[in-house]
Design a protein around this motif. Structure first.
Motif, PDB file in Angstrom:
ATOM      1  N   CYS A   1       0.817  -1.217   0.000  1.00  0.00           N
ATOM      2  CA  CYS A   1       0.000   0.000   0.000  1.00  0.00           C
ATOM      3  C   CYS A   1       0.849   1.265   0.000  1.00  0.00           C
ATOM      4  CB  CYS A   1      -0.950  -0.005   1.198  1.00  0.00           C
ATOM      5  SG  CYS A   1      -2.150  -1.363   1.172  1.00  0.00           S
ATOM      6  N   ALA A   2       2.049   1.191   0.578  1.00  0.00           N
ATOM      7  CA  ALA A   2       2.907   2.369   0.644  1.00  0.00           C
ATOM      8  C   ALA A   2       3.389   2.797  -0.738  1.00  0.00           C
ATOM      9  CB  ALA A   2       4.099   2.099   1.547  1.00  0.00           C
ATOM     10  N   SER A   3       3.362   1.870  -1.705  1.00  0.00           N
ATOM     11  CA  SER A   3       3.828   2.173  -3.059  1.00  0.00           C
ATOM     12  C   SER A   3       2.675   2.326  -4.044  1.00  0.00           C
ATOM     13  CB  SER A   3       4.772   1.067  -3.551  1.00  0.00           C
ATOM     14  OG  SER A   3       5.903   0.955  -2.707  1.00  0.00           O
ATOM     15  N   CYS A   4       1.465   2.379  -3.516  1.00  0.00           N
ATOM     16  CA  CYS A   4       0.261   2.451  -4.358  1.00  0.00           C
ATOM     17  C   CYS A   4      -0.497   3.738  -4.057  1.00  0.00           C
ATOM     18  CB  CYS A   4      -0.619   1.228  -4.090  1.00  0.00           C
ATOM     19  SG  CYS A   4      -2.195   1.215  -4.985  1.00  0.00           S
ATOM     20  N   PHE A   5      -1.250   4.203  -5.028  1.00  0.00           N
ATOM     21  CA  PHE A   5      -2.049   5.407  -4.855  1.00  0.00           C
ATOM     22  C   PHE A   5      -3.482   5.087  -4.433  1.00  0.00           C
ATOM     23  CE2 PHE A   5       1.024   7.055  -8.232  1.00  0.00           C
ATOM     24  CZ  PHE A   5       1.853   7.641  -7.276  1.00  0.00           C
ATOM     25  N   GLY A   6      -3.623   4.095  -3.560  1.00  0.00           N
ATOM     26  CA  GLY A   6      -4.942   3.747  -3.036  1.00  0.00           C
ATOM     27  C   GLY A   6      -5.912   3.285  -4.113  1.00  0.00           C
ATOM     28  N   LEU A   7      -5.412   2.590  -5.133  1.00  0.00           N
ATOM     29  CA  LEU A   7      -6.255   2.256  -6.283  1.00  0.00           C
ATOM     30  C   LEU A   7      -7.449   1.381  -5.932  1.00  0.00           C
ATOM     31  CD1 LEU A   7      -3.628   1.750  -9.122  1.00  0.00           C
ATOM     32  CD2 LEU A   7      -4.954   3.783  -8.521  1.00  0.00           C
ATOM     33  N   CYS A   8      -7.260   0.392  -5.033  1.00  0.00           N
ATOM     34  CA  CYS A   8      -8.395  -0.474  -4.701  1.00  0.00           C
ATOM     35  C   CYS A   8      -9.483   0.311  -3.964  1.00  0.00           C
ATOM     36  CB  CYS A   8      -7.939  -1.674  -3.864  1.00  0.00           C
ATOM     37  SG  CYS A   8      -7.290  -1.274  -2.226  1.00  0.00           S
ATOM     38  N   CYS A   9      -9.099   1.419  -3.324  1.00  0.00           N
ATOM     39  CA  CYS A   9     -10.052   2.242  -2.574  1.00  0.00           C
ATOM     40  C   CYS A   9     -10.783   3.242  -3.465  1.00  0.00           C
ATOM     41  CB  CYS A   9      -9.324   2.999  -1.464  1.00  0.00           C
ATOM     42  SG  CYS A   9      -8.376   1.959  -0.334  1.00  0.00           S
TER      43      CYS A   9
ATOM     44  N   ALA B   1     -19.970  -1.022   4.688  1.00  0.00           N
ATOM     45  CA  ALA B   1     -20.933  -0.224   5.446  1.00  0.00           C
ATOM     46  C   ALA B   1     -21.785   0.678   4.567  1.00  0.00           C
ATOM     47  CB  ALA B   1     -20.191   0.614   6.485  1.00  0.00           C
ATOM     48  N   ARG B   2     -21.288   0.976   3.367  1.00  0.00           N
ATOM     49  CA  ARG B   2     -22.040   1.876   2.486  1.00  0.00           C
ATOM     50  C   ARG B   2     -21.723   1.587   1.023  1.00  0.00           C
ATOM     51  NH1 ARG B   2     -19.732   7.743   3.956  1.00  0.00           N
ATOM     52  NH2 ARG B   2     -20.173   6.952   6.041  1.00  0.00           N
ATOM     53  N   ASP B   3     -22.538   2.159   0.137  1.00  0.00           N
ATOM     54  CA  ASP B   3     -22.303   2.031  -1.300  1.00  0.00           C
ATOM     55  C   ASP B   3     -21.143   2.933  -1.724  1.00  0.00           C
ATOM     56  OD1 ASP B   3     -24.504   0.334  -1.667  1.00  0.00           O
ATOM     57  OD2 ASP B   3     -25.868   2.016  -1.927  1.00  0.00           O
TER      58      ASP B   3
ATOM     59  N   GLY C   1     -14.532   4.254  -9.378  1.00  0.00           N
ATOM     60  CA  GLY C   1     -13.922   5.514  -9.757  1.00  0.00           C
ATOM     61  C   GLY C   1     -14.111   6.639  -8.772  1.00  0.00           C
ATOM     62  N   THR C   2     -14.778   6.362  -7.664  1.00  0.00           N
ATOM     63  CA  THR C   2     -14.995   7.362  -6.622  1.00  0.00           C
ATOM     64  C   THR C   2     -14.219   6.963  -5.370  1.00  0.00           C
ATOM     65  OG1 THR C   2     -17.220   7.839  -7.418  1.00  0.00           O
ATOM     66  CG2 THR C   2     -16.713   8.507  -5.160  1.00  0.00           C
ATOM     67  N   PRO C   3     -13.428   7.861  -4.799  1.00  0.00           N
ATOM     68  CA  PRO C   3     -12.650   7.501  -3.614  1.00  0.00           C
ATOM     69  C   PRO C   3     -13.543   7.114  -2.438  1.00  0.00           C
ATOM     70  CG  PRO C   3     -11.828   9.538  -4.596  1.00  0.00           C
ATOM     71  CD  PRO C   3     -13.131   9.228  -5.271  1.00  0.00           C
ATOM     72  N   CYS C   4     -13.128   6.098  -1.713  1.00  0.00           N
ATOM     73  CA  CYS C   4     -13.819   5.715  -0.485  1.00  0.00           C
ATOM     74  C   CYS C   4     -13.753   6.894   0.483  1.00  0.00           C
ATOM     75  CB  CYS C   4     -13.150   4.490   0.120  1.00  0.00           C
ATOM     76  SG  CYS C   4     -13.783   4.014   1.757  1.00  0.00           S
ATOM     77  N   ALA C   5     -14.803   7.076   1.268  1.00  0.00           N
ATOM     78  CA  ALA C   5     -14.847   8.189   2.218  1.00  0.00           C
ATOM     79  C   ALA C   5     -13.745   8.086   3.269  1.00  0.00           C
ATOM     80  CB  ALA C   5     -16.212   8.225   2.903  1.00  0.00           C
ATOM     81  N   ASN C   6     -13.196   6.891   3.435  1.00  0.00           N
ATOM     82  CA  ASN C   6     -12.157   6.690   4.446  1.00  0.00           C
ATOM     83  C   ASN C   6     -10.741   6.875   3.892  1.00  0.00           C
ATOM     84  OD1 ASN C   6     -14.039   5.846   6.555  1.00  0.00           O
ATOM     85  ND2 ASN C   6     -14.306   4.000   5.307  1.00  0.00           N
TER      86      ASN C   6
END
Length: 275
Positions: free
Chosen positions: A15-23, A35-37, A41-46
């Motif tokens: 994860c340290a070398s990734c731009f949060g792609l799965c999120c 917990a939510r929809d 292509g939309t960033p997770c709220a977290n």
């Protein structure tokens, strides 16, 4: 080419070398796993500005079990650092961001195939096909390093089928020494099955649906578990040593205990409890 073959470390999410792609790239729907929809292509709220998860240590408590069982097999850092040369989707043009999000699942599939091919090459019984496996490993790794345009045009299902021919042959060779009647449960519907203490040594469980099955104390040594659905499967005290084509995401989705014996290449999920 040999210098670029992915090793075991390259096939685990960093994860340290990734731009949060799965999120960002992947969608999820409000359920027992999320917990939510969230649309694709939309960033997770977290997701924080530094691409780290703001509730990583509390995902299960906050209703994000699905995040704890996911692994990209190293595709996140490959797309972030290789395919797009370290260019952050947040700071680049919108078109690049969409391209990154579209290609992430493509590379993830290829990296999963790399995991299986790499494992197959460690199996002594598969020696008759090691040369073919090595060639396919090199070819698949080369595909992951193609340009964004080339990756977008790639026929992943066709390539997966070619790899699967070799993986099937590997499975046959590894399980060839099975004595007595071979246990063929390929694609079997075993949802909620009561298999406590079952002898499933060298069984073919490819693609079997084992959701919520009771495999407490079962003997799964030498079993082929590629694609088996282990969500909520009880593996308490089960013996999985020698089981092959088993992945970390499958284990993460299951339940187990300190007494569950695992292949050396995998780690015991942190949420597993028991004696």
């Amino acid at each position: 080419m040999q210098d670029h073959i992915a090793g075991a470390a390259d096939l685990r999410g960093d994860c340290a070398s990734c731009f949060g792609l799965c999120c960002v790239a992947l969608p999820f729907a409000a359920s027992a796993d999320f917990a939510r929809d969230k649309p694709a292509g939309t960033p997770c709220a977290n997701l924080q500005e530094d691409h780290r998860c703001g509730i990583h240590a509390r995902l299960r408590q906050r209703g994000y079990n699905g995040c704890t069982v996911y692994d990209c097999f190293g595709a996140g850092q490959k797309v972030s650092q290789v395919t797009f040369g370290g260019q952050d989707w947040r700071t680049g043009p919108r078109e690049r961001a969409r391209e990154m999000f579209d290609l992430f699942p493509v590379v993830r599939q290829l990296h999963e195939l790399l995991w299986y091919l790499t494992e197959a090459l460690t199996l002594p019984a598969a020696r008759p096909v090691h040369a073919d496996l090595r060639r396919m490993l090199e070819r698949t790794e080369a595909l992951t390093r193609r340009t964004p345009a080339e990756l977008a045009a790639l026929d992943v299902p066709a390539h997966r089928q070619e790899v699967n021919v070799l993986l099937l042959r590997t499975s046959e060779l590894v399980r060839a020494g099975t004595r007595g009647k071979k246990k063929d449960r390929r694609g079997a519907d075993l949802v909620g099955a009561r298999l406590k203490g079952a002898d499933l040594r060298d069984a073919n469980l490819r693609g079997a649906c084992l959701i919520a099955a009771d495999l407490t104390g079962a003997d799964l040594r030498g079993a082929d578990l590629i694609g088996a659905d282990l969500r909520d499967t009880d593996l308490t005290d089960a013996d999985l040593t020698g089981a092959f084509f088993l992945t970390q995401p499958q284990l993460n989705a299951a339940r187990g205990s300190a007494g569950t014996r695992l292949p050396g290449s995998l780690t015991r999920p942190g949420h597993w409890t028991g004696p």
